[in-house]
Write a protein that holds these residues in place. Structure first.
Motif, short mmCIF file in Angstrom:
data_model
loop_
_atom_site.label_atom_id
_atom_site.label_comp_id
_atom_site.label_asym_id
_atom_site.label_seq_id
_atom_site.Cartn_x
_atom_site.Cartn_y
_atom_site.Cartn_z
N SER A 123 -3.33 -53.23 -16.08
CA SER A 123 -3.24 -54.49 -15.87
C SER A 123 -2.40 -54.98 -17.32
N GLN A 124 -2.86 -54.42 -18.35
CA GLN A 124 -2.48 -54.82 -19.73
C GLN A 124 -1.18 -54.38 -20.07
N VAL A 125 -0.55 -53.53 -19.28
CA VAL A 125 0.74 -52.95 -19.68
C VAL A 125 1.74 -53.24 -18.64
N SER A 126 1.39 -54.06 -17.69
CA SER A 126 2.24 -54.19 -16.56
C SER A 126 2.20 -55.90 -16.02
N THR A 127 3.24 -56.01 -15.42
CA THR A 127 3.04 -57.46 -14.55
C THR A 127 2.80 -57.22 -13.04
N ARG A 128 2.75 -58.27 -12.38
CA ARG A 128 2.58 -57.96 -10.87
C ARG A 128 3.81 -57.49 -10.33
N GLU A 129 4.73 -57.82 -11.07
CA GLU A 129 6.21 -57.69 -10.39
C GLU A 129 6.37 -56.05 -10.49
N ASN A 130 6.19 -55.45 -11.58
CA ASN A 130 6.58 -53.81 -11.93
C ASN A 130 5.19 -53.01 -11.89
N ILE A 131 4.13 -53.34 -11.56
CA ILE A 131 2.96 -52.67 -11.63
C ILE A 131 2.99 -51.13 -10.66
N GLY A 132 3.78 -51.16 -10.02
CA GLY A 132 3.98 -49.96 -9.03
C GLY A 132 4.73 -49.05 -9.84
N ARG A 133 5.82 -49.38 -10.67
CA ARG A 133 6.60 -48.48 -11.52
C ARG A 133 6.07 -48.29 -12.40
N VAL A 134 5.08 -49.01 -13.13
CA VAL A 134 4.10 -48.55 -14.28
C VAL A 134 3.23 -47.48 -14.01
N SER A 135 2.56 -47.76 -12.99
CA SER A 135 1.56 -46.86 -12.38
C SER A 135 2.26 -45.65 -12.08
N GLY A 136 3.29 -45.52 -11.54
CA GLY A 136 4.05 -44.31 -10.97
C GLY A 136 4.61 -43.68 -12.17
N PHE A 137 5.18 -44.19 -12.98
CA PHE A 137 5.55 -43.59 -14.35
C PHE A 137 4.54 -42.73 -15.04
N GLY A 138 3.27 -43.44 -15.21
CA GLY A 138 2.19 -43.01 -15.71
C GLY A 138 1.60 -41.62 -15.08
N TRP A 139 1.49 -41.53 -13.79
CA TRP A 139 1.02 -40.52 -12.84
C TRP A 139 2.02 -39.44 -12.93
N GLY A 140 3.42 -39.79 -13.11
CA GLY A 140 4.26 -38.83 -13.14
C GLY A 140 4.27 -38.05 -14.53
#
Length: 460
Positions: A163-180
């Motif tokens: 939550s500290q590196v993302s917003t509600r609008e892009n949290i999915g992309r940020v999480s997916g980027f990290g997991w990838g």
């Protein structure tokens, strides 16, 4: 989880310039050193080898891998390692939510990520002393258990920082980027280790381009030591670039034992006011254990049912992780657009269908490659979307507490996949049918996930 190949192209999710997504995601990249090398493909396999069996038993068995005395000794070693990991799981289940809650209250989430990561790195580095002789098995199992405990603790803090590196609008992309990034990091690292330390290259006494002696498992131990350095290096950016919890979002810190009172209060409040989130925690605990079963037993099925050699298993793992890394990054965009629940449900359905297909494809390696890579398409998106669902639902300042609970619920049912796999194999005598147990767990998780709200489920 992760493994070795070239990084798939992916655009970095756009976030506010003050939120360093790449620095955060590099921890995922580095953590593959523990996931792929220690727990999945290298060190755990090393501990399960005949190096840790009484040399007299090995000599008597000769080339007979099915020698009863050798099989029994290997099973006893596996049981010892399993017991160590069971104790580790109990420790995580008891401590993770409280430690996460206290890191929220202290405002030192980043500090605790550093401490926990440091312990993991030290445990990995100490594995260089685990010589391939029976008297070192307990040390190896202990270090593996310690690493698992502190990896779970570190993950609680790391997930909370989403939550500290993302917003509600892009949290999915940020999480997916990290997991990838985690998948790709494992791919790159394992390829490096394979080339430098593990591949035979025709020399029976040494391995890798560095020609490291195999005596006492030295090549494996040095590979794990190199992995510890890898993890330490890639853990630095998140500690330097990601800001700490804002002061206004910190909670009042309470003592250790009173933290359990607060934990019980959290569970009661979830039941009373945020039941969809509680249902999600239960559903995710079950289907995440099914995913663990896919990782744990997939290689066994490939080898015993489809005749894959150890090298072919590794090549398959490389390809599967490339597919998983790409699909996870892409699924992050779908998460932001359609919500995490839809990503989870569709992915679980795909896993169930393809897992069932494996029951009917005979012993064709080509068919297994197709079905197995198909499984890789869906594994990562489930894991990434699960943490975004919980992050979306969690109020600011309580992420450590809730992700600690997430770790605990996962550990609470971690016996399901190995138990049902063993049950179906034991009843039928056919390793292939063990996948029925994994499919059943995924199906139960899917059934529990269907009534969970897609958006708007928030903890109050």
């Amino acid at each position: 989880m992760s493994t070795p190949g070239a990084a798939p192209a992916a655009s970095l999710p756009s976030t506010d310039g003050k939120r360093p997504v790449l620095a955060w995601a590099l921890w995922d990249w580095g953590s593959a050193a523990f996931n792929a090398v220690v727990t999945t493909f290298v060190f755990s396999t090393y501990l399960s080898s005949s190096l840790f069996v009484d040399p007299a038993i090995v000599a008597a068995a000769g080339d007979d891998d099915r020698n009863p005395a050798l099989v029994k000794a290997l099973a006893e070693n596996a049981s010892l390692v399993g017991t160590a990991l069971m104790i580790a799981g109990i420790a995580v289940a008891l401590l993770a939510p409280v430690l996460g809650q206290r890191s929220d209250g202290s405002g030192r989430r980043k500090l605790w990520l550093a401490v926990n990561t440091g312990v993991i790195v030290l445990a990995m580095a100490a594995m260089v002393f685990v010589q391939g002789t029976p008297q070192y098995l307990i040390l190896g199992a202990t270090l593996l258990a310690v690493g698992n405990v502190f990896f779970e603790f570190a993950s609680v803090n790391y997930y909370a920082m989403l939550s500290q590196v993302s917003t509600r609008e892009n949290i999915g992309r940020v999480s997916g980027f990290g997991w990838g990034m985690g998948y790709v990091g494992g791919i790159v690292l394992l390829l490096l280790l394979l080339i430098l330390f593990i591949q035979g290259f025709g020399n029976p006494d040494a391995a890798g381009l560095l020609a490291v002696p195999k005596d006492g498992g030295l090549n494996v131990r040095l590979a794990v030591l190199a992995s510890a350095v890898w993890f330490a290096v890639f853990a630095i950016p998140v500690l330097v670039r990601v800001p700490e919890i804002p002061a206004q979002n910190r909670k009042v810190r309470v003592g250790f034992f009173p933290s359990y009172v607060l934990l019980w209060g959290t569970l009661r409040s979830l039941w009373r006011d945020s039941r969809p989130v509680l249902l999600f925690l239960i559903a995710s605990a079950i289907f995440r254990d099914g995913l663990t079963g896919v990782f744990t037993f997939g290689a066994i099925i490939a080898a015993q049912v489809f005749g894959f050699s150890s090298t072919e298993v590794l090549y398959f793992a490389v390809a599967a992780n490339v597919v998983a890394g790409i699909s996870t990054m892409f699924a992050g965009r779908l998460d932001d657009r359609f919500g995490p629940k839809r990503v989870i449900v569709i992915s679980l359905a795909g896993l169930i269908v393809l897992g069932t297909v494996i029951l009917f494809i005979g012993t064709s390696q080509t068919a297994f490659w197709i079905a197995g890579l198909g499984l890789g398409l869906f594994v990562g998106p489930v894991q990434s979307a699960s943490r975004t669902y919980l992050s979306r639902a969690t109020p600011e300042g309580r992420e450590g507490e809730i992700f600690g609970l997430y770790a605990t619920t996962g550990r609470a049912v971690s016996f399901l996949a190995p138990g049902l796999f063993a049950l179906f194999v034991g009843l039928t005598g056919d390793t292939r049918l063990g996948i029925l147990g994994i499919v059943l767990i995924l199906a139960v998780g899917l059934a529990l996930m269907i009534p969970v709200q897609n958006r708007g489920a928030e903890i109050r």
